[in-house]
Motif scaffolding. Structure first.
Motif, PDB file in Angstrom:
ATOM      1  N   ASN A   1      57.922 -12.679 -16.349  1.00 40.52           N
ATOM      2  CA  ASN A   1      57.156 -13.913 -16.367  1.00 40.52           C
ATOM      3  C   ASN A   1      57.672 -14.827 -17.488  1.00 40.52           C
ATOM      4  N   VAL A   2      58.023 -16.058 -17.121  1.00 42.58           N
ATOM      5  CA  VAL A   2      58.626 -16.961 -18.115  1.00 42.58           C
ATOM      6  C   VAL A   2      57.920 -18.307 -18.201  1.00 42.58           C
ATOM      7  N   GLY A   3      56.885 -18.539 -17.443  1.00 41.87           N
ATOM      8  CA  GLY A   3      56.188 -19.812 -17.509  1.00 41.87           C
ATOM      9  C   GLY A   3      56.564 -20.732 -16.366  1.00 41.87           C
ATOM     10  N   PRO A   4      55.879 -21.884 -16.256  1.00 47.33           N
ATOM     11  CA  PRO A   4      56.040 -22.779 -15.101  1.00 47.33           C
ATOM     12  C   PRO A   4      57.442 -23.377 -14.989  1.00 47.33           C
ATOM     13  N   GLY A   5      57.887 -23.482 -13.751  1.00 50.73           N
ATOM     14  CA  GLY A   5      59.083 -24.244 -13.422  1.00 50.73           C
ATOM     15  C   GLY A   5      60.407 -23.772 -13.967  1.00 50.73           C
ATOM     16  N   PRO A   6      60.725 -22.455 -14.008  1.00 51.98           N
ATOM     17  CA  PRO A   6      62.051 -22.047 -14.481  1.00 51.98           C
ATOM     18  C   PRO A   6      63.131 -22.535 -13.522  1.00 51.98           C
ATOM     19  N   TYR A   7      64.184 -23.102 -14.063  1.00 54.27           N
ATOM     20  CA  TYR A   7      65.189 -23.735 -13.214  1.00 54.27           C
ATOM     21  C   TYR A   7      66.604 -23.297 -13.591  1.00 54.27           C
ATOM     22  N   GLY A   8      67.151 -23.869 -14.634  1.00 52.42           N
ATOM     23  CA  GLY A   8      68.491 -23.487 -15.071  1.00 52.42           C
ATOM     24  C   GLY A   8      68.466 -22.226 -15.910  1.00 52.42           C
ATOM     25  N   ILE A   9      69.592 -21.498 -15.938  1.00 49.91           N
ATOM     26  CA  ILE A   9      69.654 -20.256 -16.703  1.00 49.91           C
ATOM     27  C   ILE A   9      71.085 -20.054 -17.188  1.00 49.91           C
ATOM     28  N   ALA A  10      71.221 -19.565 -18.425  1.00 57.83           N
ATOM     29  CA  ALA A  10      72.539 -19.319 -19.008  1.00 57.83           C
ATOM     30  C   ALA A  10      72.503 -18.038 -19.814  1.00 57.83           C
ATOM     31  N   TYR A  11      73.633 -17.344 -19.849  1.00 58.79           N
ATOM     32  CA  TYR A  11      73.750 -16.104 -20.621  1.00 58.79           C
ATOM     33  C   TYR A  11      74.473 -16.383 -21.934  1.00 58.79           C
ATOM     34  N   ILE A  12      73.934 -15.821 -23.014  1.00 55.30           N
ATOM     35  CA  ILE A  12      74.525 -15.960 -24.343  1.00 55.30           C
ATOM     36  C   ILE A  12      75.038 -14.584 -24.766  1.00 55.30           C
ATOM     37  N   PRO A  13      76.326 -14.432 -25.051  1.00 56.66           N
ATOM     38  CA  PRO A  13      76.872 -13.113 -25.390  1.00 56.66           C
ATOM     39  C   PRO A  13      76.389 -12.626 -26.751  1.00 56.66           C
ATOM     40  N   PRO A  14      76.477 -11.338 -27.012  1.00 56.19           N
ATOM     41  CA  PRO A  14      76.022 -10.780 -28.295  1.00 56.19           C
ATOM     42  C   PRO A  14      76.947 -11.178 -29.442  1.00 56.19           C
ATOM     43  N   GLY A  15      76.470 -10.919 -30.665  1.00 55.87           N
ATOM     44  CA  GLY A  15      77.256 -11.205 -31.859  1.00 55.87           C
ATOM     45  C   GLY A  15      77.093 -12.600 -32.394  1.00 55.87           C
TER      46      GLY A  15
END
Length: 536
Positions: free
Chosen positions: A155-169
């Motif tokens: 659950n992330v809240g209303p209207g999730p649309y774009g998504i991006a991955y951020i690498p570790p470190g």
């Protein structure tokens, strides 16, 4: 006198109208024909064409482009999984994710997710697929290695649309990588949030999920992470801006800069050669070019209607823009930031993804429920290599082998079609004849080549000799072909049924012909006008 003047005036006016109409009709045609440098001779754009179309509704693959009716599937977001080589397509209207195998361009699986799926991203640490469910206010997690089973729902809240991955470190990625999710139209007490799921690689359920209130992004859509500067870029559809977000271990996310772009910014892509960002502006039908060093707009490019997705093609260095309202792709040359070609695709193209294995671009066509497969390989340009013999009796069968391919003929010419390069050849010998040259090398360099072959009959008691004739270039037409084989022997042409037409008139030649014709017609009209004036 007055009547005579009126006749002259009417005659002159009519002639002026005729000349004006002639110029207005012929000039656009001339300009159109003269500007013929973006397509090959077979009508395909130099920047690509629709090779196949995959209809998701019934998993049917057809050749070429298809612009059909809406089938209620609505493919939107798309992501490539480099581990299994599959594409994951968010079907926003059917609440599914289609798994596409690009080897045979077919639907392997259909996965049920939340309502209104849109954004898709691949996470390389645990190798999961994450899908934003716009209407369900969730993110669905898919495990590709367990028969595409659902891992969990976050659950992330209303209207999730774009998504991006951020690498570790990094401050953003932590030790196990993170996800950044934009929320479109999610207003909470006058502000909005960006969801930051920290340490997602440890376990989706165990990751620290929280919201960061930035307060200035009421309609965030596109999101892009730049690993070179560790910054996040988010398009603010409502405020016509691009928000630059930084991070630190102490304060988390913060707004670093706000850049004014076109109207209705939608998606973001980067040209890795210079680091510039390309932002599609859906309401102003433009693409803003951003210099991330000083966070400024350096150019604005006019494209098709309602541009949505945008992608960089590493095979040719072009930027491809999905023109949602034009049912086409605009192809941008980053060297001068100009549109060099337009490719017609399915209805309402939404997002674009690149397959590094086959070099194709995959375009989600939301309106026609299909995937357009774009081939960006430009066919090789082939030139004629003509061997012309002399000395044999008419109708004698003779042969030449070039680059491992043998051709025979009963005429005095044998022709091959090859791109630029150096090719070895041999001429089959005849009893009681000498041949000169009997073998050698042909160099093709942007022109056709003619090689003379001289057969000399050997007289009794003496041997005749002849002078070797060098190959000479010829300035006739060229032909785009795609080679499929380089080493085979046959008694007929092994080329794919393509014979250059030496008398073909190029686009530039047609331009000059039309210009000359127009000038002659105008001259004749002027002569007629003078004769009429003298008569009256």
């Amino acid at each position: 006198m007055i009547e005579d003047y009126k006749v002259r005036k009417i005659a002159v006016a009519n002639l002026i109208i005729l000349v004006t109409l002639l110029v207005s009709i012929t000039t656009p045609a001339i300009l159109f024909i003269g500007h013929a440098d973006t397509t090959t001779s077979n009508g395909q754009s130099i920047a690509g064409y629709v090779k196949y179309t995959l209809l998701l509704y019934d998993n049917v693959l057809i050749d070429g482009n298809y612009n059909g009716t809406y089938l209620g599937i609505g493919p939107s977001g798309i992501a490539y999984d480099p581990n299994n080589g599959y594409f994951y397509v968010a079907d926003s209207a059917s609440c599914n994710v289609s798994v596409i195998d690009p080897v045979n361009n077919s639907v392997l699986d259909t996965i049920r997710v939340g309502f209104g799926p849109y954004g898709v991203v691949y996470e390389p640490y645990v190798k999961y697929i994450y899908v934003t469910d716009y209407e369900s206010c969730t993110v669905t997690v898919i495990n590709p290695y367990l028969r595409n089973e659902l891992v969990c729902t976050i659950n992330v809240g209303p209207g999730p649309y774009g998504i991006a991955y951020i690498p570790p470190g990094t401050p953003l990625g932590g030790y196990y990588g993170s996800l950044i999710i934009t929320h479109y139209g999610s207003v909470v007490q006058g502000t909005t949030t960006i969801t930051w799921i920290f340490n997602i690689g440890l376990s989706p359920a165990a990751g620290t999920s929280g919201t960061t209130d930035l307060g200035i992004i009421p309609c965030s859509l596109g999101i892009f992470y730049d690993p070179s500067n560790n910054l996040i870029y988010v398009t603010d559809f409502g405020n016509n801006t691009l928000t630059v977000i930084g991070s630190s271990f102490s304060s988390g996310l913060y707004v670093k800069a706000i850049i004014g772009v076109g109207s209705g910014p939608y998606a973001i892509a980067q040209d890795p050669t210079d680091g510039y960002l390309y932002v599609t502006n859906s309401r102003s039908n433009t693409v803003s070019v951003i210099d991330p060093i000083n966070n400024s707009v350096i150019d604005s490019i006019k494209v098709g209607l309602d541009p949505h997705g945008v992608a960089y093609d590493p095979s040719n260095g072009y930027i491809y823009v999905a023109d949602y309202g034009s049912n086409a792709l605009s192809v941008i040359e980053p060297m001068n930031n100009s549109v060099i070609a337009t490719i017609q695709v399915g209805s309402n193209p939404c997002q674009i993804a690149y397959d590094p294995n086959n070099g194709y671009l995959y375009v989600t066509d939301r309106g026609s429920g299909s995937i357009s497969v774009i081939s960006t390989v430009v066919p090789s340009v082939a030139y004629q290599i003509t061997f012309t013999e002399s000395g044999l009796p008419p109708g004698t069968l003779w042969s030449v082998t070039l680059n491992g391919i043998t051709e025979t003929s009963k005429t005095n010419t044998i022709t091959f079609n090859e791109p630029n390069g150096v090719y070895e050849y041999t001429v089959t010998p005849f009893q009681d004849y000498t041949v000169s040259p009997s073998s050698g090398k042909i160099t093709v360099s942007n022109s056709n080549v003619i090689q003379q072959i001289v057969f000399t009959q050997v007289s009794t008691g003496q041997t005749s000799t002849s002078t070797s004739t060098q190959s000479t270039p010829s300035s006739t037409s060229t032909l785009p072909i795609t080679r499929t084989s380089t080493s085979q022997t046959s008694t007929s042409s092994s080329q794919p049924a393509v014979i250059p037409n030496i008398t073909t008139i190029t686009g530039v030649s047609i331009t000059y012909i039309l210009l000359g014709a127009m000038m002659i017609i105008i001259l004749l009209l002027v002569v007629i006008m003078i004769l009429v004036l003298r008569r009256h």
